[in-house]
Write an enzyme that holds these catalytic residues in place. Structure first.
Site, PDB file in Angstrom:
ATOM      1  N   GLY A 150       9.088  32.253  29.246  1.00  0.00           N
ATOM      2  CA  GLY A 150       9.228  32.740  27.880  1.00  0.00           C
ATOM      3  C   GLY A 150       9.062  31.629  26.861  1.00  0.00           C
TER       4      GLY A 150
ATOM      5  N   GLU B 216      14.263  24.129  25.159  1.00  0.00           N
ATOM      6  CA  GLU B 216      14.956  23.631  26.352  1.00  0.00           C
ATOM      7  C   GLU B 216      14.743  24.683  27.413  1.00  0.00           C
ATOM      8  OE1 GLU B 216      17.352  23.789  29.165  1.00  0.00           O
ATOM      9  OE2 GLU B 216      18.972  24.010  27.720  1.00  0.00           O
TER      10      GLU B 216
ATOM     11  N   CYS C 120      22.125  25.270  32.545  1.00  0.00           N
ATOM     12  CA  CYS C 120      20.840  24.573  32.601  1.00  0.00           C
ATOM     13  C   CYS C 120      20.977  23.206  33.254  1.00  0.00           C
ATOM     14  CB  CYS C 120      20.242  24.435  31.206  1.00  0.00           C
ATOM     15  SG  CYS C 120      21.413  23.891  29.958  1.00  0.00           S
TER      16      CYS C 120
END
Length: 508
Positions: free
Chosen positions: A248, A268, A305
């Site tokens: 995305g 990010e 993450c």
């Protein structure tokens, strides 16, 4: 009044320049528990209205002083704290995150707003420079030159699925842009639209309390890709902040680059955050390291993450690591994931890793619906080096052990990694020589290097770097966490022989 969301009942609307706006088309929230609510779909027309209002607001907000912006940031924090219980209730219901996690994340979010307020008052972020005029210099005189960082204009921010507060509506990107003097248009995440709405309500209250222009902040709820595409392509948007998937994020990055006026996309995008377990450390405390890895790997269902998905270790220590980590992971029960889609992607990722050439199962589990349970695999370095698919992030509590025959192969594996948010070295004094060989390699791979710790948990501070070479992020010179993140939404301007009364208010 609703039992799952405290005193907050979602309107299901967008906040456009101070007005709550509905629409004919709606989508239903998909909470982990409690009642689902309808929310209006975003549209290109709503995006345009929000961005136009942001541009109009910039002519006022972009020229405010640091004291004014600091009061606004602190007021947002105050208004979020005033809604603390309701934010926790709806955030937990929508995402399945424990209340304690949401309370901590709210504290991080408000603390970040206050930190940025304090930071801009100090003024160092402006990097003010002054070269005095030298009218008598030979062979040519030098003019009076001043330089200062100035806000760039309206900024688009995309809410993240895994941090409904710290990386979403009033999270890091929004706080940084507002601190810089840039109005913000947020594209809300459909995984937690109610949480986005109540935080937007807090921002609106802060706007009214401090007298900011109404267009300084808008929230357009998601529901379709068209909203995001329209937002990044709007000619008045000057930069984008994004936290999300590689696919995305890359698609939006490409749209930004293809615009008639290309703009920076601060994305990010993901990381496997490798850990290198050096031999002396493994000899001394291998079981302790393995248990710590299991805890970090499963924290928050692995939906960070900075989740350390890969451990690189010498073959002679692999058995200890695998056996201890397996025992620790086997005791972890099913955890609710943020969305059904993320849970499906996790299971697909586990299947992809498990099907890799040379990959052996250490611990496999069964999880269904919106739940996640740990997986653990092991593979030799030679097989790892030949299979790029093993380097791709699996978002969830999955660990992969990469075994290497010797130090030379460990260095080769280190060189094979793409850009990362973090790299960790577990080392003791006797590992210094190997660590010195690894450091030049891993320094080129990541934005944050750790020794003898675990990367989950990102300190919000002046020194933090949360970013790295692609594909960890799309801009290796930036960070999405910490006070340095404000610089993403500023640009340097030089003023030559400009009278003092015409200089920006923050110059003095």
């Amino acid at each position: 009044m609703d039992g799952t969301t405290g005193n907050f009942m979602p309107r299901g609307k967008h906040l456009i320049a101070g007005e709550w706006v509905g629409g004919d088309s709606t989508f239903m929230s998909s909470p982990a528990s409690g009642e689902a609510y309808p929310f209006a779909h975003g549209t290109p027309a709503l995006v345009d209205a929000a961005v136009q209002a942001a541009e109009e607001a910039f002519w006022t907000y972009g020229y405010t002083d640091a004291e004014t912006r600091a009061r606004f940031l602190n007021a947002i924090a105050d208004e979020m704290e005033a809604r603390a219980e309701a934010i926790t209730a709806i955030g937990s219901a929508e995402t399945g995150l424990p209340e304690a996690r949401l309370q901590g994340e709210r504290g991080r979010t408000t603390g970040q707003l206050r930190l940025f307020a304090d930071h801009i008052l100090k003024g160092a972020y402006l990097d003010r420079r002054h070269d005095d005029a030298l009218p008598d210099r030979q062979p040519l005189p030098r003019p009076d030159l001043k330089m200062i960082q100035r806000p760039i204009g309206p900024v688009a921010v995309f809410g993240a699925s895994n941090f409904p507060l710290a990386f979403s509506t009033a999270g890091g990107d929004t706080a940084a842009a507002l601190a810089a003097g840039c109005p913000v248009v947020v594209k809300g995440h459909s995984a937690h639209p109610g949480t986005g709405e109540i935080v937007a309500e807090a921002v609106q209250a802060a706007i009214e309390k401090t007298g900011m222009p109404k267009g300084v902040f808008s929230l357009v709820q998601g529901g379709t890709r068209e909203v995001g595409q329209t937002l990044v392509q709007h000619p008045l948007i000057k930069a984008v902040g994004f936290t999300g998937s590689l696919g995305g994020g890359r698609a939006l990055f490409d749209l930004c680059a293809q615009r008639p006026e290309p703009i920076p996309f601060f994305g990010e995008l993901g990381s496997v955050n490798p850990m290198f377990l050096l031999p002396e450390a493994m000899e001394a405390r291998g079981a302790e390291i393995a248990k710590g890895w299991a805890g970090s790997l499963t924290m928050g269902a692995g939906q960070f993450c900075t989740n350390p998905g890969i451990s690189v270790v010498l073959e002679k220590h692999a058995g200890l690591l695998a056996d201890t980590a397996k025992d620790a992971l086997a005791g972890v029960g099913a955890q609710v994931m943020l969305t059904d889609g993320i849970a499906d992607a996790y299971r697909s990722g586990a299947a992809r890793i498990g099907a890799g050439a040379g990959v052996r199962e250490v611990l496999t589990t069964t999880c269904d619906l919106r739940n996640a349970t740990p997986y653990l695999y092991i593979v030799k370095g030679s097989d790892w080096l030949g299979n790029h698919a093993l380097t791709e992030e699996v978002f969830g509590p999955l660990g992969l052990i990469v075994t290497v025959a010797d130090e030379a192969e460990m260095l080769k594996v280190a060189q094979s990694f793409e850009g990362q948010l973090t790299v960790t070295l577990h080392m003791d004094a006797g590992d210094k020589a190997l660590a010195q060989k690894l450091m030049p390699i891993v320094e080129r791979k990541a934005g944050r290097l750790l020794a003898n710790g675990f990367p989950t948990g990102v300190e919000v501070s002046d020194t933090m770097v949360h970013g790295g070479p692609y594909p960890a992020s799309t801009n290796f010179g930036a960070t999405s966490v910490g006070t340095l993140s404000i610089r993403r939404f500023l640009r340097p301007v030089c003023y030559q022989n400009i009278p003092a009364e015409l200089m920006p208010v923050d110059w003095s």
